[in-house]
Design an enzyme around this catalytic site. Sequence first.
Site, mmCIF file in Angstrom:
data_model
loop_
_atom_site.group_PDB
_atom_site.id
_atom_site.type_symbol
_atom_site.label_atom_id
_atom_site.label_comp_id
_atom_site.label_asym_id
_atom_site.label_seq_id
_atom_site.Cartn_x
_atom_site.Cartn_y
_atom_site.Cartn_z
ATOM 1 N N ARG A 145 6.310 -12.361 1.043
ATOM 2 C CA ARG A 145 5.920 -12.589 2.438
ATOM 3 C C ARG A 145 5.049 -13.840 2.558
ATOM 4 O O ARG A 145 4.508 -14.307 1.557
ATOM 5 C CB ARG A 145 5.104 -11.376 2.926
ATOM 6 C CG ARG A 145 5.836 -10.073 2.789
ATOM 7 C CD ARG A 145 4.942 -8.968 2.246
ATOM 8 N NE ARG A 145 5.729 -7.776 1.886
ATOM 9 C CZ ARG A 145 6.110 -6.854 2.740
ATOM 10 N NH1 ARG A 145 5.708 -6.921 3.982
ATOM 11 N NH2 ARG A 145 6.863 -5.849 2.365
ATOM 12 N N ASP A 197 1.790 -10.799 7.105
ATOM 13 C CA ASP A 197 2.237 -10.009 5.954
ATOM 14 C C ASP A 197 3.581 -9.345 6.231
ATOM 15 O O ASP A 197 4.177 -8.754 5.330
ATOM 16 C CB ASP A 197 1.189 -8.939 5.587
ATOM 17 C CG ASP A 197 0.832 -8.063 6.779
ATOM 18 O OD1 ASP A 197 0.415 -8.619 7.812
ATOM 19 O OD2 ASP A 197 0.983 -6.833 6.688
ATOM 20 N N ASN A 198 4.072 -9.435 7.462
ATOM 21 C CA ASN A 198 5.373 -8.876 7.797
ATOM 22 C C ASN A 198 6.400 -9.969 8.064
ATOM 23 O O ASN A 198 7.379 -9.757 8.769
ATOM 24 C CB ASN A 198 5.253 -7.952 9.017
ATOM 25 C CG ASN A 198 4.473 -6.686 8.693
ATOM 26 O OD1 ASN A 198 4.376 -6.286 7.540
ATOM 27 N ND2 ASN A 198 3.911 -6.057 9.709
ATOM 28 N N ARG A 256 14.605 0.457 -0.012
ATOM 29 C CA ARG A 256 14.983 -0.820 0.606
ATOM 30 C C ARG A 256 15.483 -1.785 -0.466
ATOM 31 O O ARG A 256 15.034 -1.727 -1.616
ATOM 32 C CB ARG A 256 13.778 -1.461 1.304
ATOM 33 C CG ARG A 256 13.005 -0.520 2.209
ATOM 34 C CD ARG A 256 12.120 -1.266 3.180
ATOM 35 N NE ARG A 256 10.966 -1.913 2.582
ATOM 36 C CZ ARG A 256 9.999 -2.495 3.306
ATOM 37 N NH1 ARG A 256 10.083 -2.507 4.636
ATOM 38 N NH2 ARG A 256 8.968 -3.066 2.717
ATOM 39 N N ASP A 276 9.913 -4.955 7.340
ATOM 40 C CA ASP A 276 8.912 -3.978 7.747
ATOM 41 C C ASP A 276 9.141 -3.466 9.167
ATOM 42 O O ASP A 276 8.483 -3.868 10.129
ATOM 43 C CB ASP A 276 7.485 -4.550 7.610
ATOM 44 C CG ASP A 276 7.013 -4.499 6.162
ATOM 45 O OD1 ASP A 276 7.846 -4.202 5.283
ATOM 46 O OD2 ASP A 276 5.830 -4.762 5.908
ATOM 47 N N ASP A 335 -2.677 6.915 2.408
ATOM 48 C CA ASP A 335 -2.140 7.770 1.345
ATOM 49 C C ASP A 335 -0.936 7.222 0.593
ATOM 50 O O ASP A 335 -0.451 7.843 -0.354
ATOM 51 C CB ASP A 335 -1.805 9.153 1.929
ATOM 52 C CG ASP A 335 -0.843 9.057 3.105
ATOM 53 O OD1 ASP A 335 -0.269 7.965 3.315
ATOM 54 O OD2 ASP A 335 -0.660 10.064 3.817
ATOM 55 N N GLY A 336 -0.395 6.099 1.055
ATOM 56 C CA GLY A 336 0.765 5.539 0.357
ATOM 57 C C GLY A 336 2.071 6.260 0.672
ATOM 58 O O GLY A 336 3.100 5.991 0.064
ATOM 59 N N GLY A 395 0.814 -1.214 0.000
ATOM 60 C CA GLY A 395 0.000 0.000 0.000
ATOM 61 C C GLY A 395 0.843 1.257 0.000
ATOM 62 O O GLY A 395 0.386 2.337 -0.359
HETATM 63 P P1 AMP Z 1 2.283 -2.650 8.171
HETATM 64 O O1 AMP Z 1 1.652 -3.280 9.360
HETATM 65 O O2 AMP Z 1 2.879 -1.294 8.404
HETATM 66 O O3 AMP Z 1 3.289 -3.550 7.531
HETATM 67 O O4 AMP Z 1 1.116 -2.350 7.090
HETATM 68 C C1 AMP Z 1 0.006 -3.166 6.909
HETATM 69 C C2 AMP Z 1 -0.675 -2.825 5.615
HETATM 70 O O5 AMP Z 1 -1.097 -1.469 5.593
HETATM 71 C C3 AMP Z 1 0.178 -3.013 4.367
HETATM 72 O O6 AMP Z 1 -0.642 -3.498 3.348
HETATM 73 C C4 AMP Z 1 0.658 -1.622 4.077
HETATM 74 O O7 AMP Z 1 0.998 -1.453 2.735
HETATM 75 C C5 AMP Z 1 -0.562 -0.798 4.475
HETATM 76 N N1 AMP Z 1 -0.198 0.577 4.834
HETATM 77 C C6 AMP Z 1 0.399 1.007 5.963
HETATM 78 N N2 AMP Z 1 0.583 2.335 5.944
HETATM 79 C C7 AMP Z 1 0.091 2.785 4.767
HETATM 80 C C8 AMP Z 1 -0.015 4.064 4.150
HETATM 81 N N3 AMP Z 1 0.435 5.174 4.728
HETATM 82 N N4 AMP Z 1 -0.603 4.111 2.928
HETATM 83 C C9 AMP Z 1 -1.051 3.014 2.326
HETATM 84 N N5 AMP Z 1 -0.984 1.796 2.851
HETATM 85 C C10 AMP Z 1 -0.413 1.664 4.058
HETATM 86 MG MG MG Z 2 3.921 -4.580 6.330
#
Ligand code: AMP
Ligand code: MG
Length: 537
Positions: free
Chosen positions: A212, A282-283, A205, A292, A147-148, A114
């Site tokens: 994953r 997913d991590n 990175r 992550d 917001d990505g 994301g």
């Molecule tokens: P994480 O636990 O940080 O690894 O994120 C879990 C999920 O949320 C993953 O699919 C990430 O890509 C998504 N994600 C986290 N932060 C954002 C962000 N700011 N914008 C878009 N997707 C996000």
């Molecule tokens: Mg993640």
Amino acid sequence: MSRPVPPPAAALAALRFDNRFTRELPADPVADNPRRQVYGACYSRVLPVHTAQPRLVACSREAAALLDLTETDCRSDLFARVFSGNHLLAGMDPHAACYGGHQFGNWAGQLGDGRAINLGEAVNSRGEHWTVQLKGAGPTPYSRNADGLAVLRSSLREFLCSEAMFHLGVPTTRALSLILTGDPVERDMFYDGHPEEEPGAIVCRLAPSFIRFGNFELFAARGEFDILRQLADFTIRTYFPHLGEPSPEVYARWFDEICRATAALMVHWLRIGFVHGVMNTDNMSIHGLTIDYGPYGWLEDYDPTWTPNTTDAMGRRYCFGRQPAIAQWNLARLADALAPLVGAVEPLAQSVQDYTRHFEDGWEAMMAEKLGLAAFEPEQDRPLFRDLLRLLPEVETDMTLFYRHLALVPTAAGIPAKNRLAPLQEAFYWPEQLTIAHRGRLAAWLDRYAERVRHDHLADDERRQRMHAVNPKYVLRNYLAQLAIDKVLEGEYSLVDELLEVLRRPYDEQPGRERFAGKRPEWARHRPGCSMLSCSS
Ligand code: AMP
Ligand code: MG
């Protein structure tokens, strides 16, 4: 005669790409990229957003070398434009991967990259492929309602910690660069209705792949077994070729390797006091890499129930001591996903079960090394370890300092208790907690330890050297990262470089840099970013 050195832009422009992931796996056919569920594909092609004014904060020369780049290359204008996503090099094929995952024990459906965009697989002069990924370069179909983007504080933490872990000898994804985008990003750091604008940043990175557990889980959960098989076959042929051509037996052997690599990773985390903070499936990397870096933390006072993640504060699912068990639970979810390929659950279940043994064997050998013992001797050493781990949390004891200073404890017979205790003083947060009773228990344990060391006939000097090679002096203490963040916010980047420099040699004494090895200062005990972190990044 030495070869002429190419100008920086030329070295970067010469980067070669061989994009196996996008070439060999099915792509999302939808080209405009609204946020949505993506079916029948392993990834979606996306473009990074344009950033206003990319500016390099720091780069890692060891990571740069993986791409045959020097620090001078990293300081070029082209570098900042490429690794902020403003300029694509020939051969890049930017895309976001589709994956799912279990978050905090519950199936969360599609997650996906994301806020990560893979630029492609760079091939270096040694023929190694490194997937180059920008984190925080804009939205993708997988961004859901976010917001990505990424902000400075989380990006700096990821940048420094990735490289610190590498230098500690812990398997990890790597960080090439930390770039400020020049664009503000709004974040509600504690989800309490007080959003603020923060500086946007992008970390580049590097990893063999960012595949994953969740990549496989998603296709299995949706019943997309063809794609599940394609992804598994691609992964085995590309990254585990020694296992042979994919077949039901090979899938099972591959899974067993992932279990072993994951067990080894957990042993490392426990050795150095690292708490990931969000061990969702997913991590979890199929290569057994730390991946992550979000609300992670370093154990300061030894408390196995400590979690740095505010979201996890109630359940403590991802606290320090539970990490090995959670990894096993995550492996069981991957096993569920791979079962349709293997056609039977038994071999997978066996590997999940064997994980316990791999982890315990690794942990015992690691503890023996931490204590400077020649080899693990089950009968004597199990109770020795157990009693130490009961003692440590009784009073606030800094884990890193305790093991580092244990190496200095004299072990000759008949030494008075106070002499054995003296080198450890540094490790305690509150001298008044060191009651006579506690000192007595600690001294008794140290006597047993000294006797055990004497049994190895190892000179104290040699033991110290061995222990210093596995018990780091310098780790990225939570407050150190926060100090570096504060400085960058003031426009001052040198502390990031200084920390990176210190963390390059975590096991060395580094005279003059002792301030980076000290206990957490009192002001950092309750300061956000130093003691607790949120996922909001
Ligand atoms: P994480 O636990 O940080 O690894 O994120 C879990 C999920 O949320 C993953 O699919 C990430 O890509 C998504 N994600 C986290 N932060 C954002 C962000 N700011 N914008 C878009 N997707 C996000
Ligand atoms: Mg993640």
